[in-house]
Scaffold this motif. Structure first.
Motif, PDB file in Angstrom:
ATOM      1  N   ILE A 198      -2.110 -11.845 -13.281  1.00 46.84           N
ATOM      2  CA  ILE A 198      -3.091 -11.236 -12.374  1.00 46.84           C
ATOM      3  C   ILE A 198      -3.202  -9.739 -12.673  1.00 46.84           C
ATOM      4  CG2 ILE A 198      -3.066 -12.944 -10.515  1.00 46.84           C
ATOM      5  CD1 ILE A 198      -1.136 -11.361  -8.961  1.00 46.84           C
ATOM      6  N   SER A 199      -4.426  -9.254 -12.577  1.00 39.76           N
ATOM      7  CA  SER A 199      -4.672  -7.864 -12.959  1.00 39.76           C
ATOM      8  C   SER A 199      -4.328  -6.939 -11.796  1.00 39.76           C
ATOM      9  CB  SER A 199      -6.138  -7.681 -13.361  1.00 39.76           C
ATOM     10  OG  SER A 199      -6.877  -7.191 -12.279  1.00 39.76           O
ATOM     11  N   GLY A 200      -4.193  -5.676 -12.115  1.00 43.43           N
ATOM     12  CA  GLY A 200      -3.857  -4.667 -11.114  1.00 43.43           C
ATOM     13  C   GLY A 200      -4.928  -4.500 -10.052  1.00 43.43           C
ATOM     14  N   ARG A 201      -6.130  -5.030 -10.321  1.00 40.15           N
ATOM     15  CA  ARG A 201      -7.190  -4.924  -9.311  1.00 40.15           C
ATOM     16  C   ARG A 201      -7.133  -6.072  -8.302  1.00 40.15           C
ATOM     17  NH1 ARG A 201      -9.921  -2.878 -13.716  1.00 40.15           N
ATOM     18  NH2 ARG A 201     -10.650  -4.942 -14.310  1.00 40.15           N
ATOM     19  N   ASP A 202      -6.368  -7.093  -8.635  1.00 40.61           N
ATOM     20  CA  ASP A 202      -6.217  -8.244  -7.740  1.00 40.61           C
ATOM     21  C   ASP A 202      -5.351  -7.817  -6.542  1.00 40.61           C
ATOM     22  OD1 ASP A 202      -4.991 -10.635  -6.565  1.00 40.61           O
ATOM     23  OD2 ASP A 202      -5.853 -11.712  -8.266  1.00 40.61           O
ATOM     24  N   GLU A 203      -5.797  -8.179  -5.354  1.00 34.76           N
ATOM     25  CA  GLU A 203      -5.066  -7.720  -4.160  1.00 34.76           C
ATOM     26  C   GLU A 203      -3.658  -8.295  -4.055  1.00 34.76           C
ATOM     27  OE1 GLU A 203      -6.615  -9.261  -0.407  1.00 34.76           O
ATOM     28  OE2 GLU A 203      -7.752 -10.732  -1.539  1.00 34.76           O
ATOM     29  N   HIS A 204      -3.355  -9.329  -4.849  1.00 38.87           N
ATOM     30  CA  HIS A 204      -2.009  -9.897  -4.818  1.00 38.87           C
ATOM     31  C   HIS A 204      -1.060  -9.215  -5.797  1.00 38.87           C
ATOM     32  CE1 HIS A 204      -4.543 -13.269  -3.322  1.00 38.87           C
ATOM     33  NE2 HIS A 204      -3.647 -13.186  -2.376  1.00 38.87           N
ATOM     34  N   SER A 205      -1.612  -8.351  -6.634  1.00 41.97           N
ATOM     35  CA  SER A 205      -0.751  -7.725  -7.647  1.00 41.97           C
ATOM     36  C   SER A 205       0.109  -6.639  -7.012  1.00 41.97           C
ATOM     37  CB  SER A 205      -1.592  -7.127  -8.771  1.00 41.97           C
ATOM     38  OG  SER A 205      -2.285  -5.979  -8.310  1.00 41.97           O
ATOM     39  N   ARG A 221       0.662  -3.816  -8.464  1.00 38.03           N
ATOM     40  CA  ARG A 221      -0.043  -2.543  -8.680  1.00 38.03           C
ATOM     41  C   ARG A 221      -0.936  -2.242  -7.472  1.00 38.03           C
ATOM     42  NH1 ARG A 221      -0.553   2.425  -9.882  1.00 38.03           N
ATOM     43  NH2 ARG A 221       0.181   2.201 -12.022  1.00 38.03           N
ATOM     44  N   TYR A 222      -1.668  -3.240  -7.031  1.00 37.17           N
ATOM     45  CA  TYR A 222      -2.563  -3.077  -5.883  1.00 37.17           C
ATOM     46  C   TYR A 222      -1.738  -2.733  -4.630  1.00 37.17           C
ATOM     47  CZ  TYR A 222      -6.504  -4.149  -2.766  1.00 37.17           C
ATOM     48  OH  TYR A 222      -7.504  -4.077  -1.839  1.00 37.17           O
ATOM     49  N   PHE A 223      -0.648  -3.450  -4.457  1.00 36.71           N
ATOM     50  CA  PHE A 223       0.250  -3.206  -3.315  1.00 36.71           C
ATOM     51  C   PHE A 223       0.695  -1.737  -3.292  1.00 36.71           C
ATOM     52  CE2 PHE A 223       4.485  -2.593  -1.648  1.00 36.71           C
ATOM     53  CZ  PHE A 223       4.575  -3.393  -0.518  1.00 36.71           C
ATOM     54  N   MET A 224       1.129  -1.241  -4.441  1.00 39.07           N
ATOM     55  CA  MET A 224       1.635   0.135  -4.502  1.00 39.07           C
ATOM     56  C   MET A 224       0.532   1.147  -4.238  1.00 39.07           C
ATOM     57  SD  MET A 224       4.842  -0.110  -4.798  1.00 39.07           S
ATOM     58  CE  MET A 224       5.080   1.675  -4.774  1.00 39.07           C
ATOM     59  N   ASP A 225      -0.646   0.897  -4.831  1.00 40.85           N
ATOM     60  CA  ASP A 225      -1.767   1.826  -4.617  1.00 40.85           C
ATOM     61  C   ASP A 225      -2.095   1.910  -3.131  1.00 40.85           C
ATOM     62  OD1 ASP A 225      -1.922   2.289  -7.305  1.00 40.85           O
ATOM     63  OD2 ASP A 225      -3.688   1.042  -7.661  1.00 40.85           O
ATOM     64  N   LYS A 226      -2.250   0.735  -2.503  1.00 39.61           N
ATOM     65  CA  LYS A 226      -2.689   0.713  -1.095  1.00 39.61           C
ATOM     66  C   LYS A 226      -1.609   1.190  -0.132  1.00 39.61           C
ATOM     67  CE  LYS A 226      -6.618  -0.564  -2.111  1.00 39.61           C
ATOM     68  NZ  LYS A 226      -7.576   0.523  -2.234  1.00 39.61           N
ATOM     69  N   PHE A 279       1.117   3.025  -0.792  1.00 37.45           N
ATOM     70  CA  PHE A 279       1.807   4.301  -1.011  1.00 37.45           C
ATOM     71  C   PHE A 279       0.980   5.314  -1.801  1.00 37.45           C
ATOM     72  CE2 PHE A 279       5.890   6.432  -2.751  1.00 37.45           C
ATOM     73  CZ  PHE A 279       5.934   7.295  -1.673  1.00 37.45           C
ATOM     74  N   PHE A 280       0.636   4.988  -3.038  1.00 38.87           N
ATOM     75  CA  PHE A 280       0.096   6.021  -3.919  1.00 38.87           C
ATOM     76  C   PHE A 280      -1.192   6.654  -3.385  1.00 38.87           C
ATOM     77  CE2 PHE A 280       2.190   3.358  -7.492  1.00 38.87           C
ATOM     78  CZ  PHE A 280       3.420   3.927  -7.224  1.00 38.87           C
ATOM     79  N   GLU A 281      -2.052   5.848  -2.754  1.00 38.15           N
ATOM     80  CA  GLU A 281      -3.315   6.408  -2.258  1.00 38.15           C
ATOM     81  C   GLU A 281      -3.133   7.237  -0.990  1.00 38.15           C
ATOM     82  OE1 GLU A 281      -6.109   3.156  -2.003  1.00 38.15           O
ATOM     83  OE2 GLU A 281      -6.112   2.917  -4.187  1.00 38.15           O
ATOM     84  N   LYS A 282      -1.915   7.199  -0.446  1.00 38.62           N
ATOM     85  CA  LYS A 282      -1.673   7.948   0.792  1.00 38.62           C
ATOM     86  C   LYS A 282      -0.969   9.285   0.535  1.00 38.62           C
ATOM     87  CE  LYS A 282      -1.036   3.822   3.633  1.00 38.62           C
ATOM     88  NZ  LYS A 282      -0.023   3.078   4.398  1.00 38.62           N
ATOM     89  N   ILE A 283      -0.583   9.508  -0.716  1.00 38.51           N
ATOM     90  CA  ILE A 283       0.164  10.737  -1.031  1.00 38.51           C
ATOM     91  C   ILE A 283      -0.527  11.456  -2.191  1.00 38.51           C
ATOM     92  CG2 ILE A 283       2.386   9.912  -0.149  1.00 38.51           C
ATOM     93  CD1 ILE A 283       3.125   9.224  -3.098  1.00 38.51           C
ATOM     94  N   ASN A 284       0.014  12.618  -2.575  1.00 36.72           N
ATOM     95  CA  ASN A 284      -0.649  13.392  -3.634  1.00 36.72           C
ATOM     96  C   ASN A 284      -0.036  13.157  -5.010  1.00 36.72           C
ATOM     97  OD1 ASN A 284       1.766  14.693  -3.040  1.00 36.72           O
ATOM     98  ND2 ASN A 284       0.963  16.729  -3.501  1.00 36.72           N
ATOM     99  N   ILE A 285       0.375  11.918  -5.269  1.00 34.98           N
ATOM    100  CA  ILE A 285       0.910  11.626  -6.607  1.00 34.98           C
ATOM    101  C   ILE A 285      -0.265  11.481  -7.574  1.00 34.98           C
ATOM    102  CG2 ILE A 285       0.941   9.075  -6.449  1.00 34.98           C
ATOM    103  CD1 ILE A 285       3.878   9.382  -7.681  1.00 34.98           C
ATOM    104  N   LYS A 286      -0.032  11.842  -8.840  1.00 37.05           N
ATOM    105  CA  LYS A 286      -1.093  11.646  -9.843  1.00 37.05           C
ATOM    106  C   LYS A 286      -1.010  10.189 -10.306  1.00 37.05           C
ATOM    107  CE  LYS A 286      -1.157  16.364 -11.610  1.00 37.05           C
ATOM    108  NZ  LYS A 286       0.146  17.008 -11.308  1.00 37.05           N
ATOM    109  N   LYS A 287      -2.144   9.517 -10.249  1.00 35.95           N
ATOM    110  CA  LYS A 287      -2.171   8.086 -10.603  1.00 35.95           C
ATOM    111  C   LYS A 287      -1.555   7.841 -11.986  1.00 35.95           C
ATOM    112  CE  LYS A 287      -3.784   3.806  -9.812  1.00 35.95           C
ATOM    113  NZ  LYS A 287      -5.066   3.153  -9.704  1.00 35.95           N
ATOM    114  N   VAL A 322       3.469   0.573 -13.310  1.00 35.59           N
ATOM    115  CA  VAL A 322       3.813  -0.786 -12.881  1.00 35.59           C
ATOM    116  C   VAL A 322       3.621  -1.623 -14.143  1.00 35.59           C
ATOM    117  CG1 VAL A 322       3.209  -2.683 -11.313  1.00 35.59           C
ATOM    118  CG2 VAL A 322       2.869  -0.328 -10.569  1.00 35.59           C
ATOM    119  N   PRO A 323       4.508  -2.557 -14.451  1.00 30.97           N
ATOM    120  CA  PRO A 323       4.284  -3.342 -15.673  1.00 30.97           C
ATOM    121  C   PRO A 323       2.944  -4.074 -15.593  1.00 30.97           C
ATOM    122  CG  PRO A 323       6.365  -3.987 -14.600  1.00 30.97           C
ATOM    123  CD  PRO A 323       5.692  -3.005 -13.698  1.00 30.97           C
TER     124      PRO A 323
END
Ligand code: GLP
Length: 236
Positions: A72-79, A81-86, A88-96, A101-102
């Protein structure tokens, strides 16, 4: 090992976030090893709240996640990568571009595994590794087996893990059968390890992992050999 017992999920999450934010404050360009699952969500929320208040700055932090489902790709809501973006990462000032994520859809998955290990090495290792624990004692997706797997590798998920993780999918059949996970070298070479566990259901496996035999049948038991392990547990 330092074992901290907290009264509830909120207190566990706050304590874990405290340790992670201390790491970021002490070393602003640190490498954080991160985990998915329901356990760390409260920790990520707390860190995001402290970021909003201006108490912690993630602009120079690099992160490396433990694992990802294959297929499954990182754009899939089950991945993951998606979990981390939603979560944590999108809530803080980390550079994408500083978050890793593997890839579960790499054409050459063996190459992806090797490159993931190389990346961790190039980072100079992980400063602080956050871990959850599966009901069968898995960390990342290192499932029980005959030996500890050293490097990033592909793993066939056990039926109990598929069952446990099916709550995030519409049915158990939808859970990918395979995953890519960091191996024990990268985890055990992390300078600090922070294991969080929540709920009565985790108590038995946590006791076995922390006080029982060190065996690949309970992958988390290898953590007993780490010199800087903190465990935060809440039974609620
Ligand atoms: C998944 C993840 C693990 C995580 C485990 C426990 O299998 N790959 O890294 O520790 O779930 O998840 P939870 O925190 O939801 O119990």
């Amino acid at each position: 090992m330092k074992l901290i017992k907290e009264k509830n999920y909120e207190a566990m999450s706050r304590q874990a976030a405290n340790i992670i934010s201390a790491q970021v404050i002490i070393k602003p360009d640190c490498v954080l090893g991160l985990a998915t699952g329901s356990t760390p969500i409260g920790t990520y929320n707390q860190l995001a709240a402290w970021y909003e208040k201006g108490d912690v700055d993630f602009s120079r932090v690099r992160t490396i996640n433990l694992d990802e489902y294959i297929g499954i790709s990182g754009r899939d809501e089950h991945s993951y990568r998606y979990f981390m973006d939603k979560n944590f990462f999108e809530k803080i000032n980390i550079k994408k571009e500083n978050t890793f994520v593997p890839s579960g859809i790499a054409k050459d998955i063996e190459k992806e595994c090797k490159e993931y290990d190389r990346r961790i090495k190039d980072f100079g290792g992980i400063d602080l590794q956050l871990l959850g624990i599966g009901l069968d004692g898995h960390i990342g997706f290192n499932e029980p087996g005959d030996c500890f797997q050293k490097n990033t590798h592909v793993v066939k998920l056990h039926s109990s893990t598929i069952e446990a993780n099916s709550r995030f999918f519409s049915s158990p059949e939808k859970v990918p059968e395979y995953a890519i996970t960091m191996g024990m070298i990268s985890i055990m070479q992390a300078k600090k390890i922070l294991l969080i566990a929540n709920g009565k259901a985790k108590e038995d496996i946590l006791n076995k992992a922390l006080y029982g035999a060190i065996t690949p049948q309970i992958p988390a038991s290898i953590l007993q050999l780490h010199s800087d392990l903190t465990v935060i547990y809440s039974e609620e």
